[in-house]
Structure formats: structure tokens, C-alpha cells
Design an enzyme around this catalytic site. Structure first.
Site, mmCIF file in Angstrom:
data_model
loop_
_atom_site.group_PDB
_atom_site.id
_atom_site.type_symbol
_atom_site.label_atom_id
_atom_site.label_comp_id
_atom_site.label_asym_id
_atom_site.label_seq_id
_atom_site.Cartn_x
_atom_site.Cartn_y
_atom_site.Cartn_z
ATOM 1 N N ARG A 147 0.669 -1.266 0.090
ATOM 2 C CA ARG A 147 -0.017 0.069 -0.036
ATOM 3 C C ARG A 147 0.939 1.189 0.053
ATOM 4 O O ARG A 147 0.322 2.226 -0.496
ATOM 5 C CB ARG A 147 -0.856 0.076 1.224
ATOM 6 N N LYS A 153 -19.123 -18.091 1.800
ATOM 7 C CA LYS A 153 -20.312 -17.733 2.256
ATOM 8 C C LYS A 153 -21.333 -16.991 1.270
ATOM 9 O O LYS A 153 -20.672 -16.043 0.881
ATOM 10 C CB LYS A 153 -20.599 -17.265 3.662
ATOM 11 N N GLY A 195 -9.196 -9.467 -0.287
ATOM 12 C CA GLY A 195 -7.758 -10.079 0.309
ATOM 13 C C GLY A 195 -7.487 -11.155 0.094
ATOM 14 O O GLY A 195 -6.380 -11.651 -0.367
ATOM 15 N N GLY A 223 -13.052 -3.888 0.936
ATOM 16 C CA GLY A 223 -14.445 -3.663 1.245
ATOM 17 C C GLY A 223 -14.956 -2.793 0.147
ATOM 18 O O GLY A 223 -16.217 -2.651 -0.381
#
Length: 395
Positions: free
Chosen positions: A36, A193, A353, A376
């Protein structure tokens, strides 16, 4: 796109507030992954070359509006200075007079914005305080663009604002992948999920020509068709949701590609023995069997389908990629997507990720068109949501 870039701004002699994301992993007081930090270097250098003074705003950890010494951005200074090849001035309590006294070619790092309760509350007073430190605002933190904070949206409304180089690259890549893609366009959506990716799947089936579903979430879709999958990870409460998504895909003309075979083991462990099992509505696995990876027949179908695409979005692995041999499907499919990209036949954009980790494991991350580290924000963009940090730049 209506947002401005650094090229649209006059920066000479200006103090440029730059929102960056250097929330990096640290162990024993040292940064262990500088990705980053490395990615913000072009923005900082371009501001310096244009005669501006970059003043970096960033968060680190989750201090919840309190000063937490262990979450000071000071820990990032050595890595930041190494990446830039120059000194960086660290400022705990910024004020305009102190900044004005610095040499014009300084790079400044302000202490953790989240030490103030006004940051996450997007408090107008904090936004005004930050705006008072600079002349121009540059947002280079797409990974924080889904947060309506003082340093991401509040200050953007108070100063001439633009996207930094990383933000610009991210938005351009996502626009090309999802808003105005070359068709046919497909996506790989994997992971454990369905429940965490309902909005994503509902948005994608209305936009895609092909949706490949893998990982544990594929088991829920298979169960919705009647498969009995033993001890495999699945979510019975979301079987109706899976059916609704399949119905929606049928209406929109989006082909859903589910596994037709899988690797079933009796323990979740490195090198566990497994059987290759057929997966369809009639499947009846034994009580202790669990599907841990997509099977070879399915992988062949996925690779063939990739060859018909012009654009591919990837979020999530096809199996338990953390442990061999259940990383096989993810690695093989990723290598095929990378090869097609490198041959000029495919635009490939990946993010999340686990996705980045899986592509790194496959040794192909550098071969995709664009890899997002946003997490996100990447997911929310794919879900079709408006990101406050991006909307503020458009305002």
C-alpha cells in the site's frame, strides 16, 4: 467519469492534502508488507514534481476516536521514507503556521486521523480543520472510499478536489470492468459464504454474461438444487436466496457455471486424502465428507468459458486455496486467466484479500490487468453501491 485528476489541478506553491491508505501490517514495530505504501509513491512524486507540498492524511488500525500509542502512524515512517527515497516530516498536532514554516518541497505525514472522534463521525468541524491545512484535496485511498469520514468526504466538499494516481487507476479499471466492459463479460465469485455476497451476486447477474460460482458458497447453490453434501460448508438459511439468484440469472441471460465435480475429503488438512466426486442434484455424500475444491471437469469448463470472454472480474477463490491440494482449481483457473490477459484477449480485474493472496500463490497477480487491494470498497463498487469518497470527488 466526472471526477478530476492531478492533471486538472494547479499545484505549484500549493499545500496538497492527500488522503492515502497506509494501514499496513506491522510486526515487532516494523512494516511487513509495503504494497500500500509503494502504490502511493507515484501520486506523491507527481505532486512534488508539480511544485506542490504533499500532506498525507491516513488512518491506522481502529482506535475508535482515542489516542492509542500502538496505533501511531509513526511506525510507517521508515517504510514510507524508504519507498520515497527522502525524509518525511511527521506531525502529531498540525497547524497552518507550522506547515507554512516547512520547506516547500517537504512531504508531511499527519498523525492517525482516527485518533479524533470527529473523523469517523464526518464531523464538519474536523473537516473544516483539515481543509484549513491545505489548498487542494487529493484522494488516493479508494480502499477507504466506502467510508463517509471527515478525511475522505468532508474535506472534499471544502477544497478543490481530485483523484490521485492510485484512485484514478482503480476507478478506471473498475469502470472498464463493470460499467462499460467489453463483452462478453464474466466474473468468478468464490469464498465461503453466500450470506456475505448476496448484494454482489444480485447486482452481477443483471450485468454479466457468465457467472462462475466457486468455493463454499457453491455448495449452497448445489444444495438448492437438491444435492446432499455431507459435512461440506453450506448455508441452509440461504438456499431460497440461491434459488432466487439462479432465477434472476435465467431472466437476465446470465449463465451460471456451478461445479459439476469436486474434491471431497474427510478432514480439513494439508495433504488430506480425497475422492473426486460428481456434483449435481442427485449427489449424496457420506456424512463426514466435505467438498474442499472444485474438480478437474469443472476447472476444464471454467477455463474453456474464459476463452470466450473479453472481460473478467474475480473475487474469491474456487476452493480451500490455503492448503494443498485444495488450491488446485484456483491456481489453474487463475493461470489461464493470466495467460489470456497477457495474450491481449482478456481484460482481467481482481480484488479482495483472499483473492489477492490466491493470485499471488498462483504466481500470476502481476499478469492480471489490474489488482485491487481495496477490499470492502471493491466489493461495494461491485455491488453497485455509491461510494461516498468517490461521490464527493464528483460533486
Amino acid at each position: 467519469m466526472t471526477w478530476k485528476t492531478l492533471d486538472d489541478m494547479t499545484l505549484a506553491g500549493k499545500r496538497v492534502l492527500v488522503r492515502v491508505d497506509i494501514n499496513v501490517p506491522v510486526e515487532d514495530g516494523k512494516v511487513t508488507d509495503t504494497t500500500r505504501i509503494d502504490r502511493i509513491v507515484p501520486t506523491i512524486n507527481d505532486i512534488l514534481n508539480a511544485g506542490g507540498m504533499p500532506i498525507l492524511l491516513a488512518h491506522f488500525g481502529r482506535p475508535k476516536g482515542k489516542m492509542v500509542p500502538e496505533m501511531s502512524l509513526r511506525v510507517t515512517l521508515p517504510a514510507l521514507q524508504s519507498a520515497l527515497g527522502r525524509d518525511v516530516v511527521f506531525v502529531e498536532r498540525p497547524d497552518t503556521s507550522a506547515l507554512a514554516a516547512l520547506p516547500a518541497d517537504s512531504v508531511v505525514l499527519i498523525e492517525n486521523t482516527r485518533f479524533s472522534p470527529g473523523e469517523e463521525a464526518n464531523d464538519p468541524q474536523m473537516a473544516a480543520f483539515l481543509a484549513g491545512l491545505g489548498d487542494v484535496f487529493c484522494n488516493d485511498a479508494f480502499s477507504a472510499a466506502h467510508r463517509a469520514h471527515a478525511s475522505t468526504t468532508g474535506v472534499a466538499h471544502l477544497l478543490p478536489s481530485c483523484a490521485g494516481r492510485l484512485m484514478e487507476a482503480e476507478l478506471s479499471a473498475l469502470e472498464a470492468a463493470l460499467s462499460t466492459p467489453k463483452r462478453p463479460v464474466g466474473a468468478v465469485v468464490g469464498g465461503a459464504k453466500v450470506s456475505t455476497k448476496i448484494a454482489l451476486l444480485e447486482n452481477l447477474v443483471g450485468r454479466l454474461d457468465l457467472l462462475v460460482i466457486g468455493g463454499g458458497m457453491a455448495n449452497t447453490f448445489l444444495a438448492a438444487q437438491g444435492a446432499e453434501l455431507g459435512a461440506s460448508l453450506r448455508e441452509p438459511d440461504y438456499i431460497d436466496t440461491a434459488r432466487a439468484i439462479m432465477d434472476r440469472a435465467a431472466q437476465t441471460g446470465c449463465k451460471i457455471l456451478l461445479p459439476v465435480d469436486g474434491l471431497a475429503a474427510r478432514e480439513f488438512a494439508e495433504g488430506a486424502a480425497y475422492d473426486t466426486v460428481k456434483l449435481d442434484a442427485d449427489t449424496k455424500l457420506e456424512a463426514d465428507q466435505m467438498v474442499l475444491d472444485t474438480g478437474p471437469e469443472s476447472v476444464a469448463a471454467i477455463k474453456e468459458a474464459f476463452g470466450d470472454l473479453q472481460t473478467l472480474i474475480w473475487n474469491g477463490p474456487l476452493g480451500a486455496f490455503e492448503i494443498a491440494p485444495f488450491d488446485t482449481a484456483t491456481v489453474e483457473a487463475a493461470q489461464t486467466a493470466a495467460a489470456l490477459t497477457q495474450s491481449g484477449k482478456l481484460v482481467s480485474v481482481a480484488g479482495g484479500g483472499d483473492t489477492v493472496a490466491a493470485l499471488n500463490k498462483a504466481g500470476v497477480a502481476q499478469d492480471f490487468t489490474y489488482i485491487s487491494t481495496a477490499g470492502g470498497a471493491f466489493l461495494e463498487w461491485m455491488e453497485g453501491k455509491t461510494l461516498p469518497g468517490v461521490a464527493a470527488l464528483e460533486g
